[in-house]
Design a protein around this motif. Sequence first.
Motif, PDB file in Angstrom:
ATOM      1  N   PRO A   1       0.810  -1.229   0.000  1.00  0.00           N
ATOM      2  CA  PRO A   1       0.000   0.000   0.000  1.00  0.00           C
ATOM      3  C   PRO A   1       0.842   1.279   0.000  1.00  0.00           C
ATOM      4  O   PRO A   1       0.376   2.331  -0.463  1.00  0.00           O
ATOM      5  CB  PRO A   1      -0.842  -0.107   1.275  1.00  0.00           C
ATOM      6  CG  PRO A   1      -0.301  -1.244   2.058  1.00  0.00           C
ATOM      7  CD  PRO A   1       0.373  -2.149   1.073  1.00  0.00           C
ATOM      8  N   VAL A   2       2.088   1.196   0.469  1.00  0.00           N
ATOM      9  CA  VAL A   2       2.934   2.408   0.461  1.00  0.00           C
ATOM     10  C   VAL A   2       3.248   2.831  -0.980  1.00  0.00           C
ATOM     11  O   VAL A   2       3.384   4.025  -1.266  1.00  0.00           O
ATOM     12  CB  VAL A   2       4.234   2.207   1.285  1.00  0.00           C
ATOM     13  CG1 VAL A   2       5.004   3.516   1.390  1.00  0.00           C
ATOM     14  CG2 VAL A   2       3.926   1.650   2.663  1.00  0.00           C
ATOM     15  N   GLN A   3       3.311   1.845  -1.905  1.00  0.00           N
ATOM     16  CA  GLN A   3       3.465   2.200  -3.336  1.00  0.00           C
ATOM     17  C   GLN A   3       2.393   3.202  -3.733  1.00  0.00           C
ATOM     18  O   GLN A   3       2.674   4.231  -4.339  1.00  0.00           O
ATOM     19  CB  GLN A   3       3.231   0.973  -4.228  1.00  0.00           C
ATOM     20  CG  GLN A   3       4.336  -0.024  -4.344  1.00  0.00           C
ATOM     21  CD  GLN A   3       3.920  -1.114  -5.360  1.00  0.00           C
ATOM     22  OE1 GLN A   3       3.384  -0.820  -6.440  1.00  0.00           O
ATOM     23  NE2 GLN A   3       4.150  -2.360  -4.994  1.00  0.00           N
ATOM     24  N   ILE A   4       1.130   2.842  -3.402  1.00  0.00           N
ATOM     25  CA  ILE A   4       0.003   3.681  -3.816  1.00  0.00           C
ATOM     26  C   ILE A   4       0.091   5.061  -3.165  1.00  0.00           C
ATOM     27  O   ILE A   4      -0.042   6.093  -3.815  1.00  0.00           O
ATOM     28  CB  ILE A   4      -1.347   3.014  -3.433  1.00  0.00           C
ATOM     29  CG1 ILE A   4      -1.407   1.594  -3.984  1.00  0.00           C
ATOM     30  CG2 ILE A   4      -2.531   3.848  -3.907  1.00  0.00           C
ATOM     31  CD1 ILE A   4      -1.398   1.483  -5.487  1.00  0.00           C
ATOM     32  N   ARG A   5       0.345   5.051  -1.835  1.00  0.00           N
ATOM     33  CA  ARG A   5       0.392   6.337  -1.130  1.00  0.00           C
ATOM     34  C   ARG A   5       1.487   7.249  -1.676  1.00  0.00           C
ATOM     35  O   ARG A   5       1.299   8.459  -1.807  1.00  0.00           O
ATOM     36  CB  ARG A   5       0.598   6.106   0.376  1.00  0.00           C
ATOM     37  CG  ARG A   5      -0.647   5.527   1.037  1.00  0.00           C
ATOM     38  CD  ARG A   5      -0.446   5.372   2.537  1.00  0.00           C
ATOM     39  NE  ARG A   5      -1.689   4.942   3.161  1.00  0.00           N
ATOM     40  CZ  ARG A   5      -2.645   5.775   3.587  1.00  0.00           C
ATOM     41  NH1 ARG A   5      -2.493   7.086   3.457  1.00  0.00           N
ATOM     42  NH2 ARG A   5      -3.737   5.294   4.134  1.00  0.00           N
ATOM     43  N   VAL A   6       2.636   6.684  -2.016  1.00  0.00           N
ATOM     44  CA  VAL A   6       3.728   7.519  -2.546  1.00  0.00           C
ATOM     45  C   VAL A   6       3.384   7.997  -3.956  1.00  0.00           C
ATOM     46  O   VAL A   6       3.515   9.181  -4.272  1.00  0.00           O
ATOM     47  CB  VAL A   6       5.072   6.747  -2.537  1.00  0.00           C
ATOM     48  CG1 VAL A   6       6.149   7.530  -3.292  1.00  0.00           C
ATOM     49  CG2 VAL A   6       5.524   6.480  -1.099  1.00  0.00           C
TER      50      VAL A   6
END
Length: 338
Positions: free
Chosen positions: A173-178
């Motif tokens: 999910p950090v991929q998406i947030r970044v």
Amino acid sequence: MRERLENLQQEALKELEGSSTKESVLQVKAKYLGRKGEIASLLKELGSLPPEERKTAGEAINLAKNRLEEDIEKLLKGFEDKEKAEKLSKEKVDITLPGRTISLGRAHPVSQVMAQIEEIFSGLGFDIAEGPEVELDYYNFEALNLPKNHPARDMQDTFYINDEVLLRTHTSPVQIRVMENRKPPLRVIAPGTVYRRDSDITHTPMFHQVEGFMVDKGVTFSNLKGILTLFLHRLFGENTAIRFRPSFFPFTEPSAEIDIRCVICKGSGCRVCKGSGWLEILGAGMIHPEVLKAVKYDPEEYTGFAFGLGIERIAMLKFGIDDLRLFFENDLRFLRQF
Ligand code: FA5
């Protein structure tokens, strides 16, 4: 009067000689030199003497008084010196004794491996990002091309808080947030804690992953292969055998799993590699066009790769530990070895 004075002096000296403690000397002092003591009462009697005797008698009393005072002070000082010496010898500090050691803590093996991974990727120009552990279903699954009821959700047994909120099952999910907040080119790693309903010698309900991704114009699978090979060789040594196997993740296409030759049995087969001689340590692939669309990147313009690895697995291999659960039992006898 003279006679009384002499007797008194002798008596006082005798009593002082017999005094073996400071307290008894002080008693003698009070008896003879005190305000209501013997000498004071002699002085009071001076008034009753004929005037011509008064002067010599007064002088004689004062002389006797001074002598007695001197003797008493000398004795008292002797006692005080002795007391002081005794106290000092009791309080003596032996400065040659070794000091008390302060036991130093050290970094947990998982933290050590995490730091090493961060160092390798920082050296390759990757930034470090973080995301929340209590995550929305949208970031953990939906934006990663895993709509509700998608069968692949079962691959990651999830702790749900309610229908929309969960403990993140991976760092993806950090991929998406970044990507939602930044434009390519991007080179980012995201280390962190993740949670799954899993428990055996190679699975724990809480563990750590490092996500990594790179997005730009013209990023290809050969970039993925090159960077991950370089990373694994830095981490495990240049001679470590590595293999890429085709795999499936909903958020990457094509996808691969990357194995290294089992460092415990060197490939002959053991309980850690379940007899295969290989250990899976990484999931990776080219970021799925649907994921790029979810963050409003044009998949015709940009491509990228992503990978996720389990830190405990790597720590097990680096330190030759055959049960992952040991990392979280907090047994100091275990932790002190690293
Ligand atoms: C994933 O979690 C994907 N998000 C990885 C990924 C990222 C693929 C980006 C493609 C692109 P997977 O479920 O295989 O994949 O987990 C990745 C690694 O986490 C595994 O290789 C393993 O090393 C580790 N892992 C998985 N479950 C556990 C567990 N219960 N305990 C300890 N380590 C685990």
